[in-house]
Design an enzyme around this catalytic site. Structure first.
Site, PDB file in Angstrom:
ATOM      1  N   SER A 130       0.825  -1.208   0.000  1.00 39.47           N
ATOM      2  CA  SER A 130       0.000   0.000   0.000  1.00 39.47           C
ATOM      3  C   SER A 130       0.855   1.253   0.000  1.00 39.47           C
ATOM      4  O   SER A 130       1.969   1.252   0.509  1.00 39.47           O
ATOM      5  CB  SER A 130      -0.920   0.028   1.214  1.00 39.47           C
ATOM      6  OG  SER A 130      -1.619   1.258   1.217  1.00 39.47           O
ATOM      7  N   LYS A 184      -4.891  -6.635   2.806  1.00 34.37           N
ATOM      8  CA  LYS A 184      -4.741  -5.495   1.871  1.00 34.37           C
ATOM      9  C   LYS A 184      -6.095  -5.147   1.246  1.00 34.37           C
ATOM     10  O   LYS A 184      -6.440  -3.974   1.064  1.00 34.37           O
ATOM     11  CB  LYS A 184      -3.722  -5.836   0.779  1.00 34.37           C
ATOM     12  CG  LYS A 184      -3.634  -4.795  -0.363  1.00 34.37           C
ATOM     13  CD  LYS A 184      -3.191  -3.459   0.146  1.00 34.37           C
ATOM     14  CE  LYS A 184      -3.020  -2.321  -0.819  1.00 34.37           C
ATOM     15  NZ  LYS A 184      -3.394  -2.322  -2.165  1.00 34.37           N
ATOM     16  N   HIS A 187      -8.038  -3.289   3.795  1.00 35.93           N
ATOM     17  CA  HIS A 187      -7.420  -1.951   3.870  1.00 35.93           C
ATOM     18  C   HIS A 187      -8.034  -1.058   2.783  1.00 35.93           C
ATOM     19  O   HIS A 187      -8.432   0.076   3.029  1.00 35.93           O
ATOM     20  CB  HIS A 187      -5.903  -2.095   3.697  1.00 35.93           C
ATOM     21  CG  HIS A 187      -5.190  -0.829   3.321  1.00 35.93           C
ATOM     22  ND1 HIS A 187      -5.263  -0.255   2.067  1.00 35.93           N
ATOM     23  CD2 HIS A 187      -4.407   0.003   4.046  1.00 35.93           C
ATOM     24  CE1 HIS A 187      -4.561   0.848   2.042  1.00 35.93           C
ATOM     25  NE2 HIS A 187      -4.024   1.036   3.229  1.00 35.93           N
ATOM     26  N   ASN A 188      -8.103  -1.586   1.569  1.00 35.28           N
ATOM     27  CA  ASN A 188      -8.650  -0.778   0.470  1.00 35.28           C
ATOM     28  C   ASN A 188     -10.129  -0.477   0.689  1.00 35.28           C
ATOM     29  O   ASN A 188     -10.602   0.610   0.352  1.00 35.28           O
ATOM     30  CB  ASN A 188      -8.470  -1.508  -0.870  1.00 35.28           C
ATOM     31  CG  ASN A 188      -7.042  -1.437  -1.367  1.00 35.28           C
ATOM     32  OD1 ASN A 188      -6.116  -1.253  -0.583  1.00 35.28           O
ATOM     33  ND2 ASN A 188      -6.843  -1.585  -2.653  1.00 35.28           N
ATOM     34  N   GLU A 191     -10.362   2.264   2.996  1.00 33.06           N
ATOM     35  CA  GLU A 191      -9.957   3.473   2.252  1.00 33.06           C
ATOM     36  C   GLU A 191     -11.164   4.062   1.501  1.00 33.06           C
ATOM     37  O   GLU A 191     -11.383   5.272   1.504  1.00 33.06           O
ATOM     38  CB  GLU A 191      -8.838   3.068   1.290  1.00 33.06           C
ATOM     39  CG  GLU A 191      -8.284   4.146   0.403  1.00 33.06           C
ATOM     40  CD  GLU A 191      -7.233   3.559  -0.545  1.00 33.06           C
ATOM     41  OE1 GLU A 191      -6.320   2.833  -0.085  1.00 33.06           O
ATOM     42  OE2 GLU A 191      -7.333   3.802  -1.759  1.00 33.06           O
TER      43      GLU A 191
HETATM   44  P1  NDP Z   1      -0.042  -2.241 -14.150  1.00 31.74           P
HETATM   45  O1  NDP Z   1      -1.048  -2.872 -13.267  1.00 31.74           O
HETATM   46  O2  NDP Z   1      -0.455  -1.171 -15.075  1.00 31.74           O
HETATM   47  O3  NDP Z   1       0.692  -3.386 -14.971  1.00 31.74           O
HETATM   48  C1  NDP Z   1       1.688  -3.109 -15.927  1.00 31.74           C
HETATM   49  C2  NDP Z   1       2.847  -4.080 -15.811  1.00 31.74           C
HETATM   50  O4  NDP Z   1       2.392  -5.431 -15.999  1.00 31.74           O
HETATM   51  C3  NDP Z   1       3.885  -3.824 -16.891  1.00 31.74           C
HETATM   52  O5  NDP Z   1       5.150  -4.092 -16.357  1.00 31.74           O
HETATM   53  C4  NDP Z   1       3.487  -4.850 -17.958  1.00 31.74           C
HETATM   54  O6  NDP Z   1       4.514  -5.174 -18.843  1.00 31.74           O
HETATM   55  C5  NDP Z   1       3.132  -6.005 -17.073  1.00 31.74           C
HETATM   56  N1  NDP Z   1       2.319  -7.003 -17.774  1.00 31.74           N
HETATM   57  C6  NDP Z   1       1.041  -6.872 -18.174  1.00 31.74           C
HETATM   58  N2  NDP Z   1       0.613  -8.012 -18.758  1.00 31.74           N
HETATM   59  C7  NDP Z   1       1.657  -8.883 -18.713  1.00 31.74           C
HETATM   60  C8  NDP Z   1       1.842 -10.222 -19.150  1.00 31.74           C
HETATM   61  N3  NDP Z   1       0.838 -10.910 -19.705  1.00 31.74           N
HETATM   62  N4  NDP Z   1       3.050 -10.773 -18.949  1.00 31.74           N
HETATM   63  C9  NDP Z   1       4.049 -10.103 -18.359  1.00 31.74           C
HETATM   64  N5  NDP Z   1       3.933  -8.835 -17.911  1.00 31.74           N
HETATM   65  C10 NDP Z   1       2.746  -8.238 -18.092  1.00 31.74           C
HETATM   66  O7  NDP Z   1       1.215  -1.673 -13.272  1.00 31.74           O
HETATM   67  P2  NDP Z   1       1.286  -0.948 -11.860  1.00 31.74           P
HETATM   68  O8  NDP Z   1       2.731  -0.678 -11.660  1.00 31.74           O
HETATM   69  O9  NDP Z   1       0.308   0.162 -11.715  1.00 31.74           O
HETATM   70  O10 NDP Z   1       0.814  -2.080 -10.820  1.00 31.74           O
HETATM   71  C11 NDP Z   1       1.496  -3.316 -10.695  1.00 31.74           C
HETATM   72  C12 NDP Z   1       0.725  -4.185  -9.707  1.00 31.74           C
HETATM   73  O11 NDP Z   1       0.680  -3.522  -8.430  1.00 31.74           O
HETATM   74  C13 NDP Z   1      -0.756  -4.412 -10.100  1.00 31.74           C
HETATM   75  O12 NDP Z   1      -1.135  -5.703  -9.734  1.00 31.74           O
HETATM   76  C14 NDP Z   1      -1.503  -3.395  -9.277  1.00 31.74           C
HETATM   77  O13 NDP Z   1      -2.828  -3.793  -9.012  1.00 31.74           O
HETATM   78  C15 NDP Z   1      -0.674  -3.374  -7.991  1.00 31.74           C
HETATM   79  N6  NDP Z   1      -0.737  -2.180  -7.194  1.00 31.74           N
HETATM   80  C16 NDP Z   1      -0.839  -0.964  -7.759  1.00 31.74           C
HETATM   81  C17 NDP Z   1      -0.920   0.182  -6.983  1.00 31.74           C
HETATM   82  C18 NDP Z   1      -0.983   1.518  -7.622  1.00 31.74           C
HETATM   83  O14 NDP Z   1      -1.141   2.516  -6.884  1.00 31.74           O
HETATM   84  N7  NDP Z   1      -0.840   1.618  -8.932  1.00 31.74           N
HETATM   85  C19 NDP Z   1      -0.898   0.097  -5.518  1.00 31.74           C
HETATM   86  C20 NDP Z   1      -0.714  -1.221  -5.011  1.00 31.74           C
HETATM   87  C21 NDP Z   1      -0.664  -2.307  -5.831  1.00 31.74           C
HETATM   88  P3  NDP Z   1       4.707  -4.327 -20.211  1.00 31.74           P
HETATM   89  O15 NDP Z   1       5.492  -3.119 -19.831  1.00 31.74           O
HETATM   90  O16 NDP Z   1       5.485  -5.243 -21.081  1.00 31.74           O
HETATM   91  O17 NDP Z   1       3.350  -4.013 -20.738  1.00 31.74           O
END
Ligand code: NDP
Length: 484
Positions: A130, A184, A187-188, A191
């Protein structure tokens, strides 16, 4: 490639890149890999000098660069992509290695994945992260599940990057398999409720008292110096003080009033329904976001069908000041209910899944790094630690007193909202829950009577054990006992 990295990160979008940088800044040697190499290159080109990184072009290279036993943290899109990446890694890893999923996975997926990986000898840890992108970089609140053995190995790494509250790292081993992602998720949910309560408070001041966003921002700033002190109150003041560069208007006035959501609030409510735990504040907050998305429908209802009462509440200066204090008290009481309901949900799941979650520790790791960090979490952790909240958080002396002090204000706010047609779903539902909780007798007896009449569902009596049914269709409508 030689194995030199003590930890690796797969998925280098906003969250993964920030987490990898945080790890490197704290002396970890970090292997990094992303499906498309451009993100890896971007990380190394811009932040490569922040610590030791081992960029990999293929997943094989990535796994080869990790010291044994290996530790890899996945930060990719939740759902199928997470399964794909786990399987790809597992095919190249060995028994004893650890895969951590730091994405927002549904806890039941985590339970399934942990089972699949443990059958292959791999430790799988579902970890709630988080604090958004900033938290991931500067110190998140971390909620890992998984085995005790994996926690022992992960502990120093995770403690090095977690937020610190009074010097203590905001990370603890929540419990086995899906426990971390469950906590988590809740938590959300909290939120959602917290944010909706702040929004309802804003709406009352905006529509009810006709105050400007700037004036309301000042109120929130002041409230941040009270028992409401929290990250969400602090950023609310910042948002309300922000002007739109294009029009010069308050930013909040040019933002479309349609709140987005990614599903964790919905999961919290669905799960609570399944567990039979009322999380009324969280549920209403999710529904409120749903209604906010119905922009055209709301417009038609307001302009063509239902004018409703006058929203503006006419008050003198002193009454206005007192009313704003009432809003603060209503906000505090409802917020206590939201947290209490969230903790009830964690307790219920802990029993079903045999997780043995330390609620005091959960409250402690939410004190910094995460979105719902708030001063009163200290009081929550103390209440659990001392056993004062064993039955219910609301029964702990600190919270009992707080609710008692807020109660009259809370009732005035809910009544005023109803009279002036200002929607307050979380204020009102929290108060209704509280009143239900303090009712020795509820009208559920009538519902049981109805259920017995139309469906022979039986009922219990207050004066005798067993189940009973009335022969409603028979002459005389006699009562029969259906079980002892
Ligand atoms: P995203 O959820 O937007 O995911 C993008 C990433 O996933 C990129 O690195 C992408 O690679 C990769 N990806 C997508 N599909 C595939 C696949 N089939 N195989 C391999 N890689 C893949 O990124 P975030 O950084 O926002 O979030 C990452 C995780 O963290 C998510 O699960 C999200 O729910 C969680 N999270 C996010 C928060 C936030 O505030 N954003 C807070 C807490 C948790 P490529 O670059 O090649 O497309």
């Amino acid at each position: 490639m030689t194995a030199q990295a003590n930890v690796g990160v797969v998925g280098l979008a906003a969250m993964g890149a920030s987490l990898a940088r945080n790890l490197a800044r704290h002396g970890n040697k970090v292997a990094v890999f992303n499906r498309s190499y451009a993100r890896t290159e971007h990380l190394i080109d811009n932040y490569g000098d922040e610590g030791t990184f081992y960029p990999a072009k293929t997943v094989q290279e990535f796994v080869a660069s990790l010291e044994r036993p290996r530790t890899a943290i996945i930060m990719v899109k939740a759902g199928e992509p997470t399964d794909d990446v786990i399987n790809e890694l597992a095919d190249l890893m060995e028994p004893g290695d650890i895969i951590v999923d730091g994405g927002n996975a549904f806890y039941q997926d985590t339970i399934r994945r942990e089972k699949e990986m443990s059958a292959r000898g791999i430790h799988f840890v579902g970890m709630g992260v988080s604090g958004g992108e900033e938290g991931a970089l500067l110190g998140p609140s971390l909620m890992p599940g998984g085995s005790d053995e994996s926690w022992e190995r992960l502990k120093p790494i995770l403690e090095s990057i977690a937020a610190k509250a009074e010097g203590e790292p905001c990370v603890t081993h929540i419990g086995p398999n899906g426990a971390g992602h469950f906590v988590k998720m809740v938590h959300n949910g909290i939120e959602y409720s917290d944010m909706q309560l702040i929004a309802e408070s804003y709406d009352l001041m905006r529509r009810g008292l006709g105050m400007s966003p700037d004036q309301i921002g000042d109120v929130f700033q002041e409230w941040n110096g009270t028992e409401l002190n929290s990250y969400l109150i602090e950023i609310t003041a910042e948002v309300l003080h922000k002007k739109d560069e294009k029009t010069g208007q308050p930013l909040v006035d040019v933002i479309l009033d349609h709140a987005g959501m990614k599903g964790t609030g919905t999961w919290t409510v669905q799960t609570a329904l399944m567990l039979g735990v009322p999380v009324t504040g969280i549920a209403e907050a999710v529904f409120a976001r749903g209604l906010s998305s119905e922009i055209e429908l709301r417009d038609e209802a307001a302009k063509q069908h239902f004018a409703g009462p006058q929203a503006l509440i006419e008050l003198g200066d002193d009454e206005r000041k007192a009313f704003i204090d009432d809003i603060r008290h209503a906000l505090y009481a409802s917020k206590i209910i939201a947290y209490a309901q969230g903790f009830n949900e964690i307790t219920a799941a802990g029993k079903v899944y045999d997780w043995h979650i330390d609620l005091a520790a959960v409250a402690r790791i939410w004190r910094a790094g995460c979105i719902i960090r708030a001063e009163f979490l200290d009081r929550i952790s103390e209440s659990f630690e001392t056993g004062q909240a064993d039955v219910l958080l609301l029964f702990a002396p600190y919270f009992k007193k707080a609710i008692e002090e807020c109660e009259a204000s809370w009732r005035r706010i809910v009544a005023t909202c109803a009279a002036h047609g200002i929607p307050d779903p979380v204020f009102a539902s929290s108060l209704a829950y509280f009143d239900g909780l303090r009712s020795t007798r509820l009208p559920a007896s009538l519902i049981q009577g109805q259920r017995d009449l139309f469906g022979a569902h039986t009922y219990q009596r207050v004066d005798e054990p067993g189940s009973f049914h009335i022969l409603w269709a028979e002459p005389g409508q006699e009562e029969i006992q259906t079980s002892k």
